[in-house]
Scaffold this active site. Structure first.
Site, PDB file in Angstrom:
ATOM      1  N   ASP A 218       5.288 -43.965  52.301  1.00 53.59           N
ATOM      2  CA  ASP A 218       4.101 -44.110  51.453  1.00 53.59           C
ATOM      3  C   ASP A 218       3.390 -42.750  51.370  1.00 53.59           C
ATOM      4  O   ASP A 218       4.049 -41.720  51.504  1.00 53.59           O
ATOM      5  CB  ASP A 218       3.201 -45.230  51.986  1.00 53.59           C
ATOM      6  CG  ASP A 218       2.394 -45.884  50.875  1.00 53.59           C
ATOM      7  OD1 ASP A 218       1.605 -45.163  50.235  1.00 53.59           O
ATOM      8  OD2 ASP A 218       2.530 -47.088  50.636  1.00 53.59           O
ATOM      9  N   HIS A 241       4.923 -40.607  49.019  1.00 53.21           N
ATOM     10  CA  HIS A 241       4.211 -40.750  47.744  1.00 53.21           C
ATOM     11  C   HIS A 241       3.244 -39.609  47.455  1.00 53.21           C
ATOM     12  O   HIS A 241       2.451 -39.691  46.541  1.00 53.21           O
ATOM     13  CB  HIS A 241       3.485 -42.097  47.704  1.00 53.21           C
ATOM     14  CG  HIS A 241       4.417 -43.278  47.686  1.00 53.21           C
ATOM     15  ND1 HIS A 241       3.989 -44.574  47.631  1.00 53.21           N
ATOM     16  CD2 HIS A 241       5.784 -43.337  47.719  1.00 53.21           C
ATOM     17  CE1 HIS A 241       5.053 -45.395  47.629  1.00 53.21           C
ATOM     18  NE2 HIS A 241       6.137 -44.657  47.691  1.00 53.21           N
TER      19      HIS A 241
END
Ligand SMILES: *[C@@H]1O[C@H](CO)[C@@H](O)[C@H](O)[C@H]1NC(C)=O
Length: 392
Positions: A218, A241
């Site tokens: 993430d 991310h």
């Protein structure tokens, strides 16, 4: 005549030894019952060390020697009687196997109301793969999973050379903290592991993240509401991310994000590079005074992106606009490759357009072709060499 003198010398030496012990309290978890076998529950030894260190009026060192130490949930609570508690971790702290073991406590290792805690070295192995697999199976999991290491309402924290492996949820989280220095941190989790953000900062001021490597599933760093004076420098991100301010506008009453510097950062194979995102929902939140400088993008899907229409699962936001005002965001000397055609995307709020966006020397290519930029409700200035051409 000789004997009394040597006795005096010996007594004096003992006095010195005790003095030096008195200056810094030392607590070795092995001496407090821990076993370095990876199986014996060593939780109590850490709790005893903490109780002694925190209750002492002298600076204290808690030593975790080499080896693997099984540790369940630990809450390190302050305030303490001294402001210099130093963890020296040479070994690995291992979470219990099975994702249910940490329950829904939120954290595996949690510090609260502490001042002047430092952590040097060590590996935290949260063994998150079981929970990731459970989530991937999609049948619901009995526990939401825990953040590996959290600090809440704490000041003057320094963490160096710490490695966090395979967290169940976030790796490192700082909420309500002031003056936090993170240096040479390593975060490692699979690129497809869910919600394993590297470092999350919220309601905190004066946090710096330096010379670190974050590979996760993430956000590399996620920056929540109420973050001010954040400094990120010399960080390698990927997979993951990217560095994300937001999600903001989750709540109507929300603190802003101000004065964020991201410098000399490299993103490799990440979903985003420099991202600001807010839900398309009313909010009092804002973002201002942000600088992204000397950034390298390698095969990044959205190298530069502001997304104010974030609405996962399309619940409670369709048809609404974001209340978050975004001002004074500079992108300077950003170069490398985009994995998609649109390398620069500003999708700002219809009601509160982005202003003061500055693009300066940005060169991003897409498969050796020209990349594109896309703007909605964004105003600002463009300077120097720009590729793709600015749409501001
Ligand atoms: C912005 O934050 C940095 C630390 O990241 C700090 O040194 C600087 O003084 C802050 N600037 C302002 C205007 O507060």
């Amino acid at each position: 005549m000789e004997k009394p003198i040597s006795l005096f010398v010996v007594t004096f030496l003992f006095f010195l030894l005790n003095q030096s012990r008195a200056i810094v309290g030392k607590y070795n978890v092995l001496e407090l019952g821990a076993k370095a076998d990876g199986n014996t529950d060593s939780t109590q030894s850490l709790l005893s060390a903490w109780a002694a260190a925190c209750g002492s009026s002298k600076p204290s060192t808690i030593l975790v020697p080499k080896g693997r130490f099984l540790v369940k949930r630990v809450q390190f609570s302050g305030p303490c009687k001294n402001k210099a508690i130093n963890f020296r971790i040479r070994g690995t702290l291992v979470a219990p196997s099975g994702h249910e073991a940490l329950g829904n406590a939120g954290y595996w290792l949690h510090f609260q109301n502490v001042d002047g805690v430092t952590i040097h070295g060590g590996i935290l192995d949260a063994r998150g793969a079981g929970l990731w697999a459970c989530k991937a199976a999609g049948n619901g999991c009995s526990s939401g999973g825990a953040t590996t290491l959290g600090f809440t309402n704490s000041n003057n924290i320094a963490i160096t050379r710490l490695t966090s492996l395979n967290s169940q949820m976030y790796h490192l989280v700082f909420i309500g903290c002031n003056q936090v220095k993170l240096q040479k941190i390593k975060v490692l989790a699979a690129g497809n592991s869910p919600n394993t953000d590297g470092i999350h900062v919220q309601f905190s001021s004066g946090v710096s993240i330096l010379s670190s490597r974050i590979s996760t599933g993430d956000d590399c760093v996620s920056i929540g509401p109420g973050t001010t004076n954040l400094w990120i420098e010399n960080v390698l991100c990927g997979p993951g991310h990217g560095i994300s301010i937001g999600s903001l506008a989750k709540d109507f009453e929300e603190e802003g994000v101000q004065n964020v510097t991201v410098k000399r950062v490299k993103f490799r194979n990440t979903q985003n590079g420099a991202r600001i995102k807010s839900w398309g929902r009313p909010s009092k939140g804002f973002v201002k005074d942000v600088l992204f400088q000397h950034v390298t993008m390698i095969n990044v899907q959205n190298p530069i992106v502001i997304d104010q229409n974030y609405c996962p699962r399309h619940i409670n936001c369709p048809g609404q606009v974001s209340g978050v005002k975004i001002n004074d965001v500079t992108y300077r000397d950003i170069h490398g490759t985009s994995a998609t055609e649109v390398a620069v995307k500003f999708d700002c709020s219809e009601k509160y357009p982005c202003s003061g966006i500055r693009l300066e020397d940005v060169k991003l290519t897409y498969q050796n072709q020209k990349a594109k930029s896309s703007c909605a409700n964004a105003a600002g200035t463009a300077l120097g060499l720009l590729e793709p051409a600015s749409c501001l």
